[in-house]
Design a protein around this motif. Structure first.
Motif, short mmCIF file in Angstrom:
data_model
loop_
_atom_site.label_atom_id
_atom_site.label_comp_id
_atom_site.label_asym_id
_atom_site.label_seq_id
_atom_site.Cartn_x
_atom_site.Cartn_y
_atom_site.Cartn_z
N MET A 1 0.84 -1.20 0.00
CA MET A 1 0.00 0.00 0.00
C MET A 1 0.87 1.24 0.00
O MET A 1 1.84 1.33 0.75
CB MET A 1 -0.91 0.01 1.24
N ASN A 2 0.52 2.19 -0.85
CA ASN A 2 1.17 3.49 -0.89
C ASN A 2 0.24 4.54 -0.29
O ASN A 2 -0.90 4.68 -0.75
CB ASN A 2 1.53 3.89 -2.32
N ILE A 3 0.71 5.23 0.73
CA ILE A 3 -0.09 6.25 1.42
C ILE A 3 0.54 7.61 1.16
O ILE A 3 1.73 7.80 1.38
CB ILE A 3 -0.14 5.99 2.93
N LEU A 4 -0.27 8.54 0.70
CA LEU A 4 0.17 9.92 0.50
C LEU A 4 -0.52 10.80 1.53
O LEU A 4 -1.75 10.86 1.57
CB LEU A 4 -0.18 10.39 -0.92
N GLN A 5 0.26 11.46 2.38
CA GLN A 5 -0.29 12.39 3.35
C GLN A 5 -0.04 13.81 2.88
O GLN A 5 1.11 14.20 2.63
CB GLN A 5 0.32 12.20 4.74
N ILE A 6 -1.11 14.57 2.75
CA ILE A 6 -1.03 15.97 2.36
C ILE A 6 -1.40 16.82 3.56
O ILE A 6 -2.53 16.76 4.05
CB ILE A 6 -1.99 16.29 1.19
N ASN A 7 -0.46 17.61 4.05
CA ASN A 7 -0.74 18.56 5.12
C ASN A 7 -1.10 19.90 4.48
O ASN A 7 -0.25 20.54 3.87
CB ASN A 7 0.45 18.71 6.05
N GLY A 8 -2.36 20.31 4.62
CA GLY A 8 -2.85 21.49 3.92
C GLY A 8 -2.84 22.76 4.72
O GLY A 8 -3.36 23.79 4.27
N SER A 9 -2.25 22.74 5.90
CA SER A 9 -2.23 23.92 6.75
C SER A 9 -1.14 24.90 6.32
O SER A 9 -0.14 24.50 5.71
CB SER A 9 -1.99 23.51 8.21
N ALA A 10 -1.32 26.16 6.66
CA ALA A 10 -0.27 27.15 6.48
C ALA A 10 0.79 27.05 7.58
O ALA A 10 1.84 27.67 7.49
CB ALA A 10 -0.87 28.55 6.47
N ARG A 11 0.50 26.29 8.62
CA ARG A 11 1.42 26.13 9.75
C ARG A 11 2.37 24.95 9.51
O ARG A 11 1.94 23.88 9.08
CB ARG A 11 0.66 25.86 11.04
N THR A 12 3.63 25.15 9.84
CA THR A 12 4.58 24.04 9.78
C THR A 12 4.57 23.22 11.07
O THR A 12 4.96 22.06 11.07
CB THR A 12 6.01 24.56 9.54
#
Length: 199
Positions: A1-12
């Protein structure tokens, strides 16, 4: 399984949407220890903006692009390749002024490309990113789920369906800025949603 996590916040650091998205990915990893995880933090590594130069590059045939245009298209190509390779996409989505962040909108604009991730056929548009599960992790200061003020859910549903991703699950952590007890309740409700999303 390939999992892509996208963090969409402006905060690091310290983003509640990232916290919820990371929790989902950690649970997926428990049940799929062999999974490959790719993390795209849009605050640290933003998607390129769609502007006049970008449109010029994208609509210029590949063999006629300038070196600068080729670099610009390659940036979007890399983001598209990450999505194409993913079996599961987990997206952390904060609410900014009733919409999604600029960072996340730029990412969507980068991966939505005619002829690559969707196409127009005689019967209408066809999404080409099929067979993927998308889990959207919302984090909101107030409570908007199921109300007219929730513009995020229908927007993202429409975008992902247009691209061929129809298996979309939503996780809601709400009321996070309405006091400590409300925040605890909001994260507890998100845990229930996660269990359903992964069930």
């Amino acid at each position: 399984m390939n999992i892509l996590q996208i963090n969409g916040s402006a905060r690091t650091e310290g983003a509640n949407s990232t916290r919820v998205a990371s929790d989902i990915v950690a649970r997926l990893k428990l049940t799929h220890p062999e999974a490959l995880i790719v993390l795209r933090d849009l605050a640290r590594d933003p998607a390129p903006v769609i502007d006049e130069g970008a449109l010029g590059a994208l609509f210029t045939p590949a063999d006629q692009r300038t070196p600068e245009q080729a670099v610009r298209v390659a940036e979007s190509d890399a983001l598209i390749a990450e999505v194409q390779a993913a079996d599961v996409i987990v997206i952390g989505v904060p609410m900014y002024n009733f919409g999604i962040s600029t960072q996340l909108k730029n990412w969507i604009d980068a991966i939505a490309r005619a002829g690559v991730t969707f196409r127009y056929a005689e019967s209408g548009p066809e999404g080409l990113l099929k067979g993927k599960k998308v889990i959207v992790a919302f984090a909101r200061g107030g409570r908007y789920r199921g109300t007219p003020a929730d513009t995020q859910t229908p927007f993202l549903q429409t975008v992902f369906a247009f691209l061929g991703m129809t298996d979309v699950r939503f996780v809601y952590a709400e009321g996070l800025n309405m006091g400590d007890e409300s925040a605890r309740q909001g994260f507890a409700e998100a845990e229930v949603d996660i269990a359903v999303a992964l069930g």
